[in-house]
Design a protein around this motif. Sequence first.
Motif, short mmCIF file in Angstrom:
data_model
loop_
_atom_site.label_atom_id
_atom_site.label_comp_id
_atom_site.label_asym_id
_atom_site.label_seq_id
_atom_site.Cartn_x
_atom_site.Cartn_y
_atom_site.Cartn_z
N ASP A 1 0.85 -1.19 0.00
CA ASP A 1 0.00 0.00 0.00
C ASP A 1 0.88 1.24 0.00
O ASP A 1 1.97 1.25 0.58
N VAL A 2 0.40 2.31 -0.63
CA VAL A 2 1.12 3.57 -0.61
C VAL A 2 0.17 4.71 -0.27
O VAL A 2 -1.02 4.65 -0.58
N GLU A 3 0.73 5.73 0.37
CA GLU A 3 -0.03 6.94 0.67
C GLU A 3 0.70 8.13 0.08
O GLU A 3 1.90 8.29 0.27
N LEU A 4 -0.05 8.95 -0.63
CA LEU A 4 0.50 10.16 -1.22
C LEU A 4 -0.20 11.35 -0.58
O LEU A 4 -1.42 11.36 -0.45
N ARG A 5 0.59 12.35 -0.25
CA ARG A 5 0.04 13.47 0.50
C ARG A 5 0.06 14.76 -0.33
O ARG A 5 0.98 14.97 -1.12
N LEU B 1 -4.05 10.50 -0.78
CA LEU B 1 -4.50 9.52 -1.77
C LEU B 1 -3.85 8.19 -1.41
O LEU B 1 -2.62 8.11 -1.29
N THR B 2 -4.66 7.17 -1.21
CA THR B 2 -4.15 5.87 -0.81
C THR B 2 -4.40 4.86 -1.92
O THR B 2 -5.51 4.78 -2.47
N ILE B 3 -3.37 4.13 -2.26
CA ILE B 3 -3.49 3.04 -3.23
C ILE B 3 -3.16 1.75 -2.51
O ILE B 3 -2.03 1.58 -2.00
N GLN B 4 -4.12 0.86 -2.45
CA GLN B 4 -3.91 -0.42 -1.77
C GLN B 4 -3.49 -1.49 -2.78
O GLN B 4 -3.87 -1.45 -3.96
N ARG B 5 -2.69 -2.42 -2.30
CA ARG B 5 -2.27 -3.56 -3.12
C ARG B 5 -1.82 -3.07 -4.51
O ARG B 5 -2.38 -3.46 -5.53
N THR B 6 -0.80 -2.25 -4.51
CA THR B 6 -0.37 -1.60 -5.76
C THR B 6 -0.05 -2.62 -6.84
O THR B 6 0.44 -3.73 -6.58
N GLN B 7 -0.34 -2.20 -8.06
CA GLN B 7 -0.05 -2.99 -9.25
C GLN B 7 0.90 -2.19 -10.13
O GLN B 7 1.01 -0.97 -10.01
#
Lengths: 116, 112
Positions: A18-22, A77-83
């Motif tokens: 997972d990633v979080e962008l601020r 902005l959160t992206i879970q289980r990035t592809q």
Amino acid sequence: GAGVSQSPSNKVTEKGKDVELRCDPISGHTALYWYRQSLGQGLEFLIYFQGNSAPDKSGLPSDRFSAERTGGSVSTLTIQRTQQEDSAVYLCASSRRAQGARDTIYFGEGSWLTVV
Amino acid sequence: LAKTTQPISMDSYEGQEVNITCSHNNIATNDYITWYQQFPSQGPRFIIQGYKTKVTNEVASLFIPADRKSSTLSLPRVSLSDTAVYYCLVGDLRSGYSTLTFGKGTMLLVSP
């Protein structure tokens, strides 16, 4: 702040993480937007906030993507289980208001996400 | 949503005037026309905005004919630093920028 600030500026992550962008918008701007730009492509609208609410989430590409905004300011902005197809520049922008008279949106420098 | 069409790329030389035309045949009555500039590794930057006729600022001019089905961004005496992608956007500002669609833009290359 003087301009729209985004962090991290660069992020390399492993597939499945997972990633979080601020995004920290310009002070006093009530509207906040997230766009995505893949290499050599135009900007793809993701979501926009008016205050803390998101009237338009139509651009979010899948349920792995979510965003929130608190205090009418910072957004994540959160992206879970990035592809790997999530690799792109994620641009945040803000404007004084979303509706009404003519307005201008101001972009940050973007967060470059690479999924390996 | 108003669809825009602009050239994929343009070439020019330093000191020349560059005109980039954008077609927007289904522009609506309440739509404004906005142009953005994007340098590599940076977010887009507002250049100019207009509704009809001509708008000029310190950076560029925007020409919009009476039928508003197209618009032309004019950059006077370009320099190498004007090499960038230029986006034409058309939309109803009353609905906010979420209704604006960024296409692939026009890649302007300015050579010495």
